[in-house]
Write a protein that holds these residues in place. Sequence first.
Motif, short mmCIF file in Angstrom:
data_model
loop_
_atom_site.label_atom_id
_atom_site.label_comp_id
_atom_site.label_asym_id
_atom_site.label_seq_id
_atom_site.Cartn_x
_atom_site.Cartn_y
_atom_site.Cartn_z
N SER A 294 41.50 36.63 38.49
CA SER A 294 41.95 37.68 39.41
C SER A 294 42.23 37.04 40.76
O SER A 294 42.06 35.83 40.93
N ASP A 299 49.33 37.93 41.36
CA ASP A 299 50.57 38.63 41.74
C ASP A 299 51.65 37.64 42.17
O ASP A 299 52.84 37.86 41.91
N LYS A 302 53.17 36.16 39.07
CA LYS A 302 54.01 37.13 38.35
C LYS A 302 55.35 37.35 39.06
O LYS A 302 56.29 37.85 38.45
N GLY A 303 55.42 37.00 40.35
CA GLY A 303 56.64 37.23 41.11
C GLY A 303 57.55 36.02 41.23
O GLY A 303 58.72 36.15 41.61
#
Length: 607
Positions: A294, A299, A302-303
């Motif tokens: 985490s 994020d 993922k981008g």
Amino acid sequence: MSATPQKNRASRRVLAAAAGLATVGALVAAMPAGAHDRGHGHGGGHGHGHKPRTVDVQLLSFNDLHGNLEPPAGSAGNVSKTHPDGTVESIPAGGVEYLATSLRTARKGNPYSVTAAGGDMVGASPLLSGLFHDEPTIEALNKLDLDVTAVGNHEFDEGATELARLQNGGCHPVEGCYEKGKEFEGADFPYLAANVTEEKTGKPLLKPYTVWKKKGVKIGFIGVTLEGTPNIVTANGVKGLKFHDEVETINKYARELDRKGVKSIVALIHEGGAPASTSYNYDCDSPGAGDGISGPIVDIAKGITPKVDALVTGHTHQAYVCTVPDPSGKPRMVTSASSFGKLYTDTTLTYDRRTKDIVRTSVKSANHVVTRDQPKAPDMTRLIDRWNKLAAPIANRPQGWISADINGRGSTAPEKPLGNVIADAQLEGLAPADKGGAEVAFMNPGGIRADLVHKASGSEGDGVVTYGEAFTVQPFTNMMNVVDLTGAQLVTALQQQVSGSNEASPKILQVSRGLTYTLDLTKSGADRVVVGTIKLNGEAIDPARTYRVAMNEFLAGGGDGFPALGQGTNKLVGASDLDLFNAYLAAHSTATAPLAPPATDRITVIK
């Protein structure tokens, strides 16, 4: 692991005593090309005169070295390994003499080998490197054949001008050259800072990317630091600079590299995640890809455009090798190698000569322990010995005595024994009316960089705390501030430990004796701090009353996500945090009555 950054120490370091010392510079300046000149590969090519279609490129990486040339002491120098039966082994690791041996051994038989790092190579360093503005570490990295690194937040501790000197060379503007007749040559590898621009010109501060080439194989490296760097570095360190979104920046330069025909791309990102286990061999792809990690890097990963083939990360000082899906849903390798040179990551990138791209399905990666039972690299031993001789007059001075280890960095508890000692030292030094009249002191956990270890680090004897050991715990030489805050602002500051920018990853302030409260981790956000339990010397905090609060200048500027602490008024600037720490050790310990680890009973934790 918030790192505290901190201010240009040049003018106030304890170098008065060291004025006669001199520092170094001759660095071996060969652009590291990665390996021996032999062809290698497997797969598609047949017959004589045909190169194989694919070639395996070895990517060796590490992060967050923080100038730890000597093996880190105490629990900060261990990595955890979980065995199949569930038992956890603690393995002593790290030290640049062993890191050099590990990397050189790993490169053998791999003609296509490139070595990259994820930032924070310097800054918050032990005295052996920190006393000399990290020139020893840059010299060691040159000898290690580091090919490229991203900047981390700590590369900005002493500002952009000092970072440029580490890259380009030249002796320190205030302290000069440390060794007679030797000028510091700078890093012979590029520091990449794609998302850091100069406010005035809008231009990148340093190179945004570099391309590693070997016999027709080309791999692009883009380097970024976390966008939030200004929140964790003193204002002076980031003056005149802008820090941009990591994903947008990497995607922009990945397009640029792609247009230039560089199809194989690795991103070096000084931002990280938190795996569900602290064991270095934990499988964070269980039960599914990336399920066991985490934090911000998820994020970000993922981008980032699928044009990028692998992510080398850092900042959180954790160990992980995970695959996180890219925007097209395909798994992509994301790695981090703990900190302080205790691990390195070995990743195999299979390069397709026809497409000039990495075959993502073939990417393999694993973290390896830099064990201390292998031979030391003799060139690193010589480097350490040389700098230790220069540092010795300051480093070996006794400051105090302890009866057992007092854990700081190595403690995973919200309230750390060494945090209590540091906060008490700050309160005691700044309580007198003429020193600020402090009633309570706060210390940020990320500013505690090591443990105080009972076992001798040199010839000083067990239990002796030397100046070098104290410096390693508090290397920033932050000036202390005492300010007026209302009781309401104090309560808000305590709530900001677990809310706002600190909600996902709490930063629990270390508090001086007399301040007590309950932290209820079963709740969420600011509610985790049970307001009705906050007391100072047994009395409830009065929201309307003004309190005199001591803290370092970084916290007093609202750093680490504590805007409430930045609202203080009537500021008095005191001695440095290190001076107060050393004064406390001297006042509270003798050889016959050493300082014992304090009880940790100020913060009651409900889990």
